[in-house]
Design an enzyme around this catalytic site. Structure first.
Site, short mmCIF file in Angstrom:
data_model
loop_
_atom_site.label_atom_id
_atom_site.label_comp_id
_atom_site.label_asym_id
_atom_site.label_seq_id
_atom_site.Cartn_x
_atom_site.Cartn_y
_atom_site.Cartn_z
N ALA A 93 3.74 2.73 0.52
CA ALA A 93 3.68 1.28 0.67
C ALA A 93 3.59 0.57 -0.69
CB ALA A 93 2.51 0.88 1.56
N THR A 94 2.91 1.18 -1.66
CA THR A 94 2.80 0.53 -2.97
C THR A 94 4.19 0.27 -3.55
OG1 THR A 94 0.67 1.58 -3.40
CG2 THR A 94 1.88 0.77 -5.32
N CYS A 105 -8.48 3.51 -2.57
CA CYS A 105 -7.79 3.28 -3.84
C CYS A 105 -8.72 2.67 -4.88
CB CYS A 105 -6.61 2.34 -3.63
SG CYS A 105 -5.70 2.68 -2.13
C1 LIG Z 1 -2.82 2.16 1.84
C2 LIG Z 1 -2.34 0.78 1.76
C3 LIG Z 1 -1.37 0.42 0.82
C4 LIG Z 1 -0.80 1.39 -0.19
O1 LIG Z 1 -0.09 2.42 0.45
P1 LIG Z 1 0.35 3.75 -0.33
O2 LIG Z 1 1.35 4.37 0.58
O3 LIG Z 1 -0.89 4.56 -0.45
O4 LIG Z 1 0.94 3.35 -1.62
C5 LIG Z 1 -0.96 -0.90 0.81
N1 LIG Z 1 -1.46 -1.80 1.67
C6 LIG Z 1 -2.38 -1.49 2.59
C7 LIG Z 1 -2.89 -2.53 3.53
C8 LIG Z 1 -2.86 -0.18 2.66
O5 LIG Z 1 -3.80 0.12 3.57
#
Ligand SMILES: *Cc1c(COP(=O)(O)O)cnc(C)c1O
Length: 387
Positions: free
Chosen positions: A53-54, A307
């Site tokens: 997601a990042t 994180c």
């Molecule tokens: C975990 C998370 C992210 C980041 O996702 P990754 O796949 O770990 O990079 C971004 N937004 C929210 C709301 C999350 O819970």
């Protein structure tokens, strides 16, 4: 996934069009694209593979705000977002993008009423999370999606946390971009997806340049095994989400029953607009770092987002909700999942009862706090959860 990792399986590059093995890998990737598309009401060709997601969030927000075809350089987000959104927006501010970081309403929610007054003629993008990863509160995506669409403004939804619990429909909800992360719904880490509405794909400015994979938006060889795992997890979560939520509502009620003996427990975040299984609790006069340390070998708990758990500052989400510093520093996040058992809930409740009591016994502030009972409300025992 392991079938796509070795010589005895399909190790070929999914972009190799000249041999049968490459074609087999491509078919597996295409099937995953259908599964992820089905999860969010998107066409397969609107799904772009990323590392999580990042990265999806970075491609979406930077890709839109750097586009020369935009109607303006203003965007709106909230102060409750994940750092992947907040820090991306801060980086864009250095490039001259004007970012409005909105605070939630009195219930701690981002609603159409909160967004509406902030919309301007030069607003190009609104970016909001579906479910908050620290307190579990839910944003009314559909109402906001329709509001911004009427104004011709683009809408990005960080659905990393929401996908495991709630449905999302890109078409019906009026969403232009959706960021997803596989490991938030039992898939592999290091795999994610970005939905980009068909008509936007030529507008978005890519972050990486190279072999032109993923319609030129995300260059680089596809990790077939990761994508297959992400697709499989998306299919499973779609089928199991309702059963998962039912399980979590029951476990959560059990946990709250187990905590009723603890005096003064506060639930952070809106008690009504939230998903089951993500609970943020404050135990006044208990230092959450000390509580987590006492439990570290027994229970995997955290004080906020994984994180940011290495930082000792109070959670920006709790601060954004108007929670005072001392209460924020007394708060922990309890996250339950598909594989959490009733026995584990009893164990956690027992651990919390024991350690909250012993830490408070050592706290000089506790006695004073107790005499001022009006300072706190009792733990919520009734939870609406999700049907
Ligand atoms: C975990 C998370 C992210 C980041 O996702 P990754 O796949 O770990 O990079 C971004 N937004 C929210 C709301 C999350 O819970």
């Amino acid at each position: 996934m392991s079938q796509y990792l070795g010589c005895d399986g399909i190790f070929a590059n999914a972009s190799s069009a000249t041999h049968a093995a490459g074609h087999q890998a491509r078919e597996a990737v295409d099937e995953a694209r259908h599964l992820v598309g089905d999860l969010i009401g998107a066409f397969p060709h609107e799904i772009i593979w990323t590392s999580g997601a990042t990265e999806s969030i970075n491609i979406a927000i930077k890709g839109i705000m750097r586009s020369p075809t935009l109607r303006g350089r203003h965007m709106i987000t909230s102060c409750l977002e994940h750092s992947a959104v907040l820090d991306t927006c801060k980086a864009l501010e250095c490039e001259g993008v004007d970012v409005t970081f909105l605070s939630p309403d009195a219930d701690g929610l981002m609603t159409a009423d909160v967004i509406q007054p902030a919309l301007r003629d030069d607003t190009a993008l609104v970016s909001l999370m579906h479910v908050n990863n620290e307190v579990g509160t839910v944003t009314d995506i559909r109402a906001i999606g329709h509001l911004v669409r009427e104004r011709g403004i683009l809408f990005h939804v960080d659905a990393a946390q929401g996908a495991a619990r709630l449905p999302l429909d890109a078409q019906a909800d009026g969403i232009d971009l959706i960021s997803l992360s596989a490991h938030k719904f039992y898939g592999p880490k290091g795999a994610g997806a970005l939905y980009i509405r068909d008509s936007l794909q030529s507008v978005i400015v890519p972050l990486t340049h190279g072999g032109g994979q993923e319609r030129g938006i995300r260059a680089g060889t596809l990790p077939t095994h990761q994508i297959v795992g992400l697709g499989e997890a998306a299919g499973l979560v779609r089928d199991q989400r309702q059963a998962d939520n039912k399980h979590l509502v029951a476990l959560e009620a059990q946990l709250f029953r187990g905590l009723t003996d603890i005096e003064h427990v506060i639930v952070n975040g809106s008690p009504s607009h939230r998903v089951p299984g993500l609970i943020n609790l404050a135990f006044p006069c208990v230092d959450s770092a000390a509580l987590l340390l006492a439990l570290r070998d027994k229970v995997a708990l955290s004080s906020g987002s994984a994180c940011t758990s290495l930082q000792s500052a109070p959670s920006h989400v709790l601060r954004g909700l108007g929670v005072a510093n001392d209460r924020a520093m007394s708060s922990i996040r309890i996250s339950l999942g598909r594989f959490t058992t009733a026995q584990e809930i009893d164990f956690v409740a027992t651990c919390l009862r024991t350690h909250v009591a012993s830490l408070r016994a050592l706290s000089p502030a506790w006695e004073a706090y107790q005499t001022d009972i009006s300072a706190a409300s009792p733990v919520e025992t009734e939870h609406t959860g999700l049907a």
